[in-house]
Design a protein around this motif. Sequence first.
Motif, PDB file in Angstrom:
ATOM      1  N   THR A   1       0.846  -1.188   0.000  1.00  0.00           N
ATOM      2  CA  THR A   1       0.000   0.000   0.000  1.00  0.00           C
ATOM      3  C   THR A   1       0.884   1.243   0.000  1.00  0.00           C
ATOM      4  N   LYS A   2       0.316   2.351  -0.437  1.00  0.00           N
ATOM      5  CA  LYS A   2       1.097   3.588  -0.445  1.00  0.00           C
ATOM      6  C   LYS A   2       1.494   3.978   0.973  1.00  0.00           C
ATOM      7  N   SER A   3       0.588   3.800   1.925  1.00  0.00           N
ATOM      8  CA  SER A   3       0.938   4.153   3.307  1.00  0.00           C
ATOM      9  C   SER A   3       2.068   3.276   3.824  1.00  0.00           C
ATOM     10  N   GLY A   4       2.076   1.996   3.449  1.00  0.00           N
ATOM     11  CA  GLY A   4       3.154   1.104   3.863  1.00  0.00           C
ATOM     12  C   GLY A   4       4.487   1.488   3.245  1.00  0.00           C
ATOM     13  N   VAL A   5       4.476   1.827   1.958  1.00  0.00           N
ATOM     14  CA  VAL A   5       5.714   2.228   1.273  1.00  0.00           C
ATOM     15  C   VAL A   5       6.215   3.561   1.839  1.00  0.00           C
ATOM     16  N   LEU A   6       5.297   4.487   2.111  1.00  0.00           N
ATOM     17  CA  LEU A   6       5.736   5.754   2.706  1.00  0.00           C
ATOM     18  C   LEU A   6       6.243   5.548   4.130  1.00  0.00           C
ATOM     19  N   GLY A   7       5.733   4.531   4.826  1.00  0.00           N
ATOM     20  CA  GLY A   7       6.279   4.176   6.132  1.00  0.00           C
ATOM     21  C   GLY A   7       7.724   3.706   6.021  1.00  0.00           C
ATOM     22  N   ILE A   8       8.013   2.904   5.005  1.00  0.00           N
ATOM     23  CA  ILE A   8       9.389   2.476   4.734  1.00  0.00           C
ATOM     24  C   ILE A   8      10.268   3.694   4.459  1.00  0.00           C
ATOM     25  N   VAL A   9       9.767   4.604   3.635  1.00  0.00           N
ATOM     26  CA  VAL A   9      10.521   5.816   3.293  1.00  0.00           C
ATOM     27  C   VAL A   9      10.793   6.642   4.548  1.00  0.00           C
ATOM     28  N   CYS A  10       9.784   6.814   5.403  1.00  0.00           N
ATOM     29  CA  CYS A  10       9.978   7.596   6.635  1.00  0.00           C
ATOM     30  C   CYS A  10      11.026   6.948   7.538  1.00  0.00           C
ATOM     31  N   CYS A  11      10.999   5.620   7.668  1.00  0.00           N
ATOM     32  CA  CYS A  11      12.030   4.937   8.471  1.00  0.00           C
ATOM     33  C   CYS A  11      13.412   5.185   7.885  1.00  0.00           C
ATOM     34  N   ALA A  12      13.523   5.043   6.580  1.00  0.00           N
ATOM     35  CA  ALA A  12      14.818   5.224   5.925  1.00  0.00           C
ATOM     36  C   ALA A  12      15.342   6.644   6.112  1.00  0.00           C
ATOM     37  N   LEU A  13      14.435   7.616   6.095  1.00  0.00           N
ATOM     38  CA  LEU A  13      14.847   9.011   6.237  1.00  0.00           C
ATOM     39  C   LEU A  13      14.979   9.448   7.692  1.00  0.00           C
ATOM     40  N   GLY A  14      14.570   8.588   8.626  1.00  0.00           N
ATOM     41  CA  GLY A  14      14.653   8.941  10.040  1.00  0.00           C
ATOM     42  C   GLY A  14      13.570   9.915  10.468  1.00  0.00           C
ATOM     43  N   ILE A  15      12.408   9.839   9.810  1.00  0.00           N
ATOM     44  CA  ILE A  15      11.292  10.720  10.145  1.00  0.00           C
ATOM     45  C   ILE A  15      10.416  10.001  11.164  1.00  0.00           C
ATOM     46  N   SER A  16      10.306  10.556  12.368  1.00  0.00           N
ATOM     47  CA  SER A  16       9.498   9.945  13.427  1.00  0.00           C
ATOM     48  C   SER A  16       8.016  10.041  13.072  1.00  0.00           C
ATOM     49  N   ARG A  17       7.201   9.276  13.799  1.00  0.00           N
ATOM     50  CA  ARG A  17       5.747   9.347  13.570  1.00  0.00           C
ATOM     51  C   ARG A  17       5.231  10.769  13.773  1.00  0.00           C
ATOM     52  N   ARG A  18       5.728  11.433  14.784  1.00  0.00           N
ATOM     53  CA  ARG A  18       5.278  12.804  15.055  1.00  0.00           C
ATOM     54  C   ARG A  18       5.706  13.748  13.928  1.00  0.00           C
ATOM     55  N   ALA A  19       6.965  13.647  13.500  1.00  0.00           N
ATOM     56  CA  ALA A  19       7.465  14.518  12.432  1.00  0.00           C
ATOM     57  C   ALA A  19       6.842  14.164  11.081  1.00  0.00           C
ATOM     58  N   ALA A  20       6.359  12.939  10.936  1.00  0.00           N
ATOM     59  CA  ALA A  20       5.759  12.513   9.665  1.00  0.00           C
ATOM     60  C   ALA A  20       4.530  13.350   9.329  1.00  0.00           C
ATOM     61  N   ARG A  21       3.842  13.848  10.324  1.00  0.00           N
ATOM     62  CA  ARG A  21       2.663  14.685  10.066  1.00  0.00           C
ATOM     63  C   ARG A  21       3.017  15.891   9.197  1.00  0.00           C
ATOM     64  N   GLU A  22       4.220  16.406   9.387  1.00  0.00           N
ATOM     65  CA  GLU A  22       4.662  17.569   8.614  1.00  0.00           C
ATOM     66  C   GLU A  22       5.157  17.176   7.226  1.00  0.00           C
ATOM     67  N   ARG A  23       5.780  16.006   7.106  1.00  0.00           N
ATOM     68  CA  ARG A  23       6.386  15.593   5.832  1.00  0.00           C
ATOM     69  C   ARG A  23       5.444  14.813   4.916  1.00  0.00           C
ATOM     70  N   LEU A  24       4.432  14.157   5.487  1.00  0.00           N
ATOM     71  CA  LEU A  24       3.560  13.316   4.668  1.00  0.00           C
ATOM     72  C   LEU A  24       2.839  14.060   3.543  1.00  0.00           C
ATOM     73  N   PRO A  25       2.398  15.304   3.730  1.00  0.00           N
ATOM     74  CA  PRO A  25       1.772  15.974   2.586  1.00  0.00           C
ATOM     75  C   PRO A  25       2.703  16.044   1.363  1.00  0.00           C
ATOM     76  N   GLU A  26       3.979  16.310   1.602  1.00  0.00           N
ATOM     77  CA  GLU A  26       4.944  16.354   0.494  1.00  0.00           C
ATOM     78  C   GLU A  26       5.185  14.958  -0.077  1.00  0.00           C
ATOM     79  N   LEU A  27       5.414  13.971   0.794  1.00  0.00           N
ATOM     80  CA  LEU A  27       5.666  12.608   0.321  1.00  0.00           C
ATOM     81  C   LEU A  27       4.438  12.015  -0.366  1.00  0.00           C
ATOM     82  N   ASN A  28       3.260  12.408   0.062  1.00  0.00           N
ATOM     83  CA  ASN A  28       2.031  11.873  -0.512  1.00  0.00           C
ATOM     84  C   ASN A  28       1.786  12.368  -1.933  1.00  0.00           C
TER      85      ASN A  28
END
Length: 145
Positions: free
Chosen positions: A34-61
């Motif tokens: 799923t896209k959310s699963g792949v973006l979860g992989i990307v966030c882990c690789a980039l070191g983006i925490s769950r909290r910080a992901a709220r700010e980055r997900l609009p761009e990654l999405n």
Amino acid sequence: MTGPNTIFLRLEGPLQAWGDPSKFVIRRTMDAPTKSGVLGIVCCALGISRRAARERLPELNTLSMGVRIDRRGARWWDYHTVGAGTGMTTAAGDVKTGPQGTLITRREYLADASFLVALQGDEKVIHEVASGLASPHWPVFLGRR
């Protein structure tokens, strides 16, 4: 002239699980990443925490995603016990205790599946994703760990 704006990911492993909306003690998996699963992989690789992901997900999405199923894999169920009276760690790192005791759960996985995922979008974002995946900040998992 523009640079490359697509990255291809080969997702293969003994077990994978991809974001089915199931809840509680029976956890199913989707047939493909799923896209959310792949973006979860990307966030882990980039070191983006769950909290910080709220700010980055609009761009990654904004990245477009396509999946090619090369090998569907076999559905496989795993039996889990969670808790055993020791408390459960929450996503925030707190220990949650309660009267529920041990929870018995069943989790579904795809065994020996193979997928090719393409992410396409802004060249800068794709370059950042490629760099992160080449040298991940945190370990990445194909679905749940």
